[in-house]
Design an enzyme around this catalytic site. Structure first.
Site, PDB file in Angstrom:
ATOM      1  N   LYS A 111     -35.840  97.329   6.035  1.00 31.86           N
ATOM      2  CA  LYS A 111     -34.656  98.193   6.225  1.00 31.86           C
ATOM      3  C   LYS A 111     -34.864  99.536   5.536  1.00 31.86           C
ATOM      4  O   LYS A 111     -34.415 100.569   6.031  1.00 31.86           O
ATOM      5  CB  LYS A 111     -33.392  97.517   5.679  1.00 31.86           C
ATOM      6  CG  LYS A 111     -33.049  96.239   6.397  1.00 31.86           C
ATOM      7  CD  LYS A 111     -31.831  96.384   7.291  1.00 31.86           C
ATOM      8  CE  LYS A 111     -31.906  95.328   8.352  1.00 31.86           C
ATOM      9  NZ  LYS A 111     -30.753  94.862   8.954  1.00 31.86           N
ATOM     10  N   LYS A 193     -39.046  90.170  15.422  1.00 32.00           N
ATOM     11  CA  LYS A 193     -37.858  89.382  15.763  1.00 32.00           C
ATOM     12  C   LYS A 193     -36.858  90.212  16.580  1.00 32.00           C
ATOM     13  O   LYS A 193     -36.784  91.438  16.441  1.00 32.00           O
ATOM     14  CB  LYS A 193     -37.189  88.823  14.504  1.00 32.00           C
ATOM     15  CG  LYS A 193     -36.462  89.841  13.657  1.00 32.00           C
ATOM     16  CD  LYS A 193     -35.456  89.157  12.720  1.00 32.00           C
ATOM     17  CE  LYS A 193     -34.522  90.210  12.134  1.00 32.00           C
ATOM     18  NZ  LYS A 193     -33.252  89.746  11.692  1.00 32.00           N
ATOM     19  N   LYS A 196     -30.534  93.390  16.174  1.00 30.59           N
ATOM     20  CA  LYS A 196     -29.431  94.246  16.619  1.00 30.59           C
ATOM     21  C   LYS A 196     -29.759  95.715  16.477  1.00 30.59           C
ATOM     22  O   LYS A 196     -29.262  96.549  17.202  1.00 30.59           O
ATOM     23  CB  LYS A 196     -28.206  94.024  15.730  1.00 30.59           C
ATOM     24  CG  LYS A 196     -27.573  92.701  15.774  1.00 30.59           C
ATOM     25  CD  LYS A 196     -26.329  92.770  14.865  1.00 30.59           C
ATOM     26  CE  LYS A 196     -26.038  91.459  14.191  1.00 30.59           C
ATOM     27  NZ  LYS A 196     -25.971  91.537  12.747  1.00 30.59           N
TER      28      LYS A 196
HETATM   29  N1  AQP Z   1     -34.194  87.100  16.030  1.00 31.18           N
HETATM   30  C1  AQP Z   1     -33.565  86.132  15.411  1.00 31.18           C
HETATM   31  N2  AQP Z   1     -33.901  84.840  15.649  1.00 31.18           N
HETATM   32  C2  AQP Z   1     -33.228  83.829  15.009  1.00 31.18           C
HETATM   33  N3  AQP Z   1     -32.229  84.044  14.128  1.00 31.18           N
HETATM   34  C3  AQP Z   1     -31.861  85.310  13.868  1.00 31.18           C
HETATM   35  N4  AQP Z   1     -30.925  85.843  13.085  1.00 31.18           N
HETATM   36  C4  AQP Z   1     -30.964  87.195  13.184  1.00 31.18           C
HETATM   37  N5  AQP Z   1     -31.917  87.563  14.036  1.00 31.18           N
HETATM   38  C5  AQP Z   1     -32.502  86.415  14.492  1.00 31.18           C
HETATM   39  C6  AQP Z   1     -30.014  85.058  12.253  1.00 31.18           C
HETATM   40  O1  AQP Z   1     -28.687  85.457  12.568  1.00 31.18           O
HETATM   41  C7  AQP Z   1     -27.882  85.334  11.396  1.00 31.18           C
HETATM   42  C8  AQP Z   1     -27.088  86.579  11.205  1.00 31.18           C
HETATM   43  O2  AQP Z   1     -27.925  87.709  11.050  1.00 31.18           O
HETATM   44  P1  AQP Z   1     -27.307  89.037  10.426  1.00 31.18           P
HETATM   45  O3  AQP Z   1     -26.333  89.644  11.310  1.00 31.18           O
HETATM   46  O4  AQP Z   1     -26.797  88.769   9.087  1.00 31.18           O
HETATM   47  O5  AQP Z   1     -28.453  90.048  10.266  1.00 31.18           O
HETATM   48  P2  AQP Z   1     -29.946  90.082  10.520  1.00 31.18           P
HETATM   49  O6  AQP Z   1     -30.649  88.852  10.150  1.00 31.18           O
HETATM   50  O7  AQP Z   1     -30.415  91.293   9.824  1.00 31.18           O
HETATM   51  O8  AQP Z   1     -29.939  90.236  12.100  1.00 31.18           O
HETATM   52  P3  AQP Z   1     -30.354  91.447  12.949  1.00 31.18           P
HETATM   53  O9  AQP Z   1     -30.049  91.129  14.352  1.00 31.18           O
HETATM   54  O10 AQP Z   1     -31.742  91.865  12.671  1.00 31.18           O
HETATM   55  O11 AQP Z   1     -29.327  92.541  12.514  1.00 31.18           O
HETATM   56  P4  AQP Z   1     -29.564  93.980  11.982  1.00 31.18           P
HETATM   57  O12 AQP Z   1     -30.521  94.603  12.945  1.00 31.18           O
HETATM   58  O13 AQP Z   1     -28.187  94.588  12.013  1.00 31.18           O
HETATM   59  O14 AQP Z   1     -30.110  93.849  10.608  1.00 31.18           O
HETATM   60  C9  AQP Z   1     -28.821  85.023  10.237  1.00 31.18           C
HETATM   61  O15 AQP Z   1     -28.753  83.641   9.943  1.00 31.18           O
HETATM   62  C10 AQP Z   1     -30.176  85.375  10.780  1.00 31.18           C
HETATM   63  O16 AQP Z   1     -31.191  84.588  10.199  1.00 31.18           O
END
Ligand code: AQP
Length: 324
Positions: A111, A193, A196
């Site tokens: 990040k 991965k 979002k």
């Molecule tokens: N690609 C993924 N595959 C499986 N699990 C995933 N999670 C996120 N991406 C994947 C799981 O979703 C839950 C919530 O995630 P989060 O919103 O707290 O943030 P994150 O992990 O940082 O997800 P993103 O999509 O990558 O969001 P941004 O881009 O906003 O940071 C968690 O349990 C995570 O493991």
């Protein structure tokens, strides 16, 4: 009843990775565990947010939980910032967390490199706040995707460190990471991965994407060399698509491979599109049918329930530390 705790950030649109890696498992757990599912808005503000959009996103995540099958009669759905003890315990845990262990966190490194103009203390401290989110509720398990494993390990370390300094206060939780779906990869790049905040919207299928948009993204999804529909270490793109297909349809990967023996990518993507469309249409119909005021009152109830547990835990923590 044993307890489960987890959460999602109200940032951008939730996607299939969030569902298949986390929320789908929460739905399955809510009959066996006293489940607490949080909307972690204090985490979201570690990246700059538009207040109006953030407010709407909090409500959208609550609706997403409900439309995906989290039942407010079984699980507690609440908003992190409405329970002040999360921030309070995070401060306490900051006094036992080590700079070196936080510097090793891969999510911070990722990040920080994505948001060079805003590497704030909150972003660095994110894993400590997440530890507080968990430890306040004494859960046995923390159901998350693979990317959060390192943070849950830090949570365990902090719980053990606090317990040994001040006597047993926190339960040391286990991460619950399912083998299938724990790391759904980007459709445009199967080495990263699904996320979002990916720069291209072709990386993810958002739960609120229209079936037409999702179909376009699937048609553009990268594939591997070769023409057979088979999973394997040398076929990361296809393995990812097969995993999504399998988890949404309830068929095993082996069954899907058999179904597409002798057929090519075009047929496979057609079948996957039909499965994704069915899932999205069903989800979106439930999402759109939810009433804002009803959802707000579910959150109010959840906030109250979470606050009661968190307040008690903080009294224990403060007493042990000599703070009152
Ligand atoms: N690609 C993924 N595959 C499986 N699990 C995933 N999670 C996120 N991406 C994947 C799981 O979703 C839950 C919530 O995630 P989060 O919103 O707290 O943030 P994150 O992990 O940082 O997800 P993103 O999509 O990558 O969001 P941004 O881009 O906003 O940071 C968690 O349990 C995570 O493991």
């Amino acid at each position: 009843m044993k307890r489960a705790v987890s959460g999602v950030q109200p940032t951008n649109n939730l996607h299939l990775g969030n569902y298949l890696g986390a929320i789908k498992n929460w739905v399955e757990l809510q009959d066996q565990y006293d489940s607490f599912y949080c909307i972690v808005d204090l985490h979201a503000i570690t990246i700059k947010q538009d207040p109006k959009v953030l407010r709407q996103n909090v409500l959208n995540v609550a609706k997403t939980y409900l439309a995906l099958g989290i039942d407010p009669n079984k699980s507690t759905i609440f908003v992190q910032s409405q329970v002040p003890q999360h921030a309070e315990l995070a401060w306490v845990l900051n006094t036992i967390a080590k700079l070196g262990e936080l510097e090793r966190m891969t999510q911070f490194k990722d990040k920080a490199s994505q948001h060079k103009e805003n590497i704030n203390m909150g972003l660095f401290d994110y894993p400590v706040l997440m530890s507080a989110d968990i430890l306040l509720y004494d859960p046995e398990i923390v159901p998350v995707g693979e990317d959060q494993k390192q943070h849950v390990e830090l949570t365990r370390d902090l719980a053990e460190r606090f317990n040994s300094a001040y006597s047993k206060t926190f339960l040391v939780p286990e991460p619950l990471i399912k083998k299938e779906g724990a790391r759904i990869m980007g459709l445009d790049d199967p080495s990263k991965k699904m996320s979002k905040s990916a720069t291209s919207a072709n990386n993810y299928i958002a739960l609120l994407d229209s079936p037409e948009v999702a179909a376009k993204k699937i048609s553009k999804a990268v594939t591997d060399s070769g023409s057979t529909i088979e999973s394997g270490k040398d076929k990361p793109a296809l393995t990812n698509l097969l995993t999504i297909y399998s988890l949404l349809s309830g068929k095993t990967i082996k069954e899907i491979e058999k179904e597409y023996t002798g057929k090519g990518y075009a047929d496979f993507k057609k079948g996957l599109t039909a499965t994704v469309t069915e899932f999205l249409s069903d989800f979106q119909a439930k999402f759109n049918a939810l009433d804002d005021n009803e959802v707000k009152s579910i959150l109010e109830e959840g906030n109250k329930k979470a606050r009661a547990i968190a307040e008690k835990k903080m009294v224990d923590v403060k007493t042990k530390m000599g703070l009152i």
